[in-house]
Design an enzyme around this catalytic site. Structure first.
Site, mmCIF file in Angstrom:
data_model
loop_
_atom_site.group_PDB
_atom_site.id
_atom_site.type_symbol
_atom_site.label_atom_id
_atom_site.label_comp_id
_atom_site.label_asym_id
_atom_site.label_seq_id
_atom_site.Cartn_x
_atom_site.Cartn_y
_atom_site.Cartn_z
ATOM 1 N N GLY A 21 10.760 29.342 55.093
ATOM 2 C CA GLY A 21 10.141 30.569 54.619
ATOM 3 C C GLY A 21 9.557 30.455 53.227
ATOM 4 N N GLU B 131 6.232 28.905 53.755
ATOM 5 C CA GLU B 131 5.415 29.927 54.415
ATOM 6 C C GLU B 131 4.932 30.970 53.412
ATOM 7 O OE1 GLU B 131 6.864 30.251 58.977
ATOM 8 O OE2 GLU B 131 8.465 30.481 57.501
ATOM 9 N N ALA C 251 14.657 30.577 54.334
ATOM 10 C CA ALA C 251 15.211 31.893 54.626
ATOM 11 C C ALA C 251 16.728 31.811 54.550
ATOM 12 C CB ALA C 251 14.766 32.356 56.009
ATOM 13 N N GLU D 61 12.505 23.974 60.429
ATOM 14 C CA GLU D 61 13.096 24.895 61.405
ATOM 15 C C GLU D 61 13.532 24.232 62.705
ATOM 16 O OE1 GLU D 61 10.648 27.621 58.735
ATOM 17 O OE2 GLU D 61 10.518 25.571 59.510
#
Length: 261
Positions: A113, A116, A67, A136
């Site tokens: 992300g 994900e 992200a 993360e």
């Protein structure tokens, strides 16, 4: 197809290719890119000519390297919760439950992300130089776009705990051994290999495939009886034109031409 700022979409032979195009940011997901992906997936799903989707990243370094941290580094608790909730609704849950099958072509880094997003797709093919991880906790946060839920489903609780807590990366072959990806191919072979898989899928009934996606996903929901969902989806298939065409073609020993209804 609509013009986008952060992605581009190409279509051919019933297959849509969605490419995340932010190579200067290693295709990191920001709010605008998530919104554009949602729109592109939705448009593809509504198009009866598109029978499968391949999603990948531009360049040869990254699928999606995570992200865009600069967007949320100063967020409050409330803002962080809203970010995760909206992202899951708009993209990650949306992708997982899309009626049109999605193949993630993981070319290079798929981190945070990015992994994900790949895990939300219906299955994954990796280039041999791919590296995957959920880093993360090294930033003082946890995966917020479904990573703590989908990774254990794919690789098991123990491996998922290890990946999340070490914040480390795994290579393509290790990811295949763990069940995180279905296939590993040379980087130059990745687009063609995914296209060939998509073509195999596209020859089958899109109505039945959508029902299968719904039934399989139901088995991973705590509030749903997967077997009951399967029975309901199975029975609904009997009322479709695709079922009539598929069984007629089989009995007459000809190739089925599914109308998608």
């Amino acid at each position: 197809m609509e013009e986008y700022e952060n992605i581009y979409v190409e279509e051919g032979n019933g297959i849509a290719f969605i490419t995340i195009n932010r190579p200067e940011k290693l295709n990191a997901l920001n709010k605008a890119t998530i919104a554009e992906l949602h729109e592109a997936f939705e448009d593809c799903d509504k198009d009866p000519e598109i029978r499968a989707i391949v999603v990948t990243g531009s360049g040869d370094k990254a699928f999606v390297a995570g992200a865009d941290i600069s967007e949320f580094a100063g967020f409050s608790v409330k803002e962080g919760g809203a970010l995760a909730a909206k992202g899951q609704q708009l993209l990650f849950d949306f992708v997982e439950n899309l009626s049109t099958p999605i193949i993630a072509a993981v070319n290079g880094f798929a981190l945070g992300g990015g992994l994900e997003l790949a895990m939300a797709c219906h299955f994954r093919v990796a280039s041999s130089n791919a590296r995957m991880g959920l880093p993360e906790v090294s930033l003082g946060v946890i995966p917020g776009y479904g990573g703590t839920q989908r990774l254990p489903q794919l690789v098991g609780k123990g491996k998922a705990m290890e990946m999340i807590m070490t914040a480390g990366m795994v290579g393509a072959e290790e990811a295949r051994a763990w069940g995180l990806v279905n296939h590993v191919v040379a980087p130059e072979e990745l687009p063609g290999f995914c296209e060939s898989l998509a073509q195999k899928i596209s020859k089958n009934s899109p109505v039945a495939i959508a029902a299968a996606i719904h039934a399989v996903n139901a088995g991973f929901r705590y509030d749903t009886d997967g077997f009951k969902t399967e029975i309901e989806a199975f029975s609904a298939c009997f009322g479709t034109e695709d079922f009539k065409e598929g069984t007629t073609a089989f009995l007459k020993k000809r190739k089925a031409e599914f109308p998608g209804r």
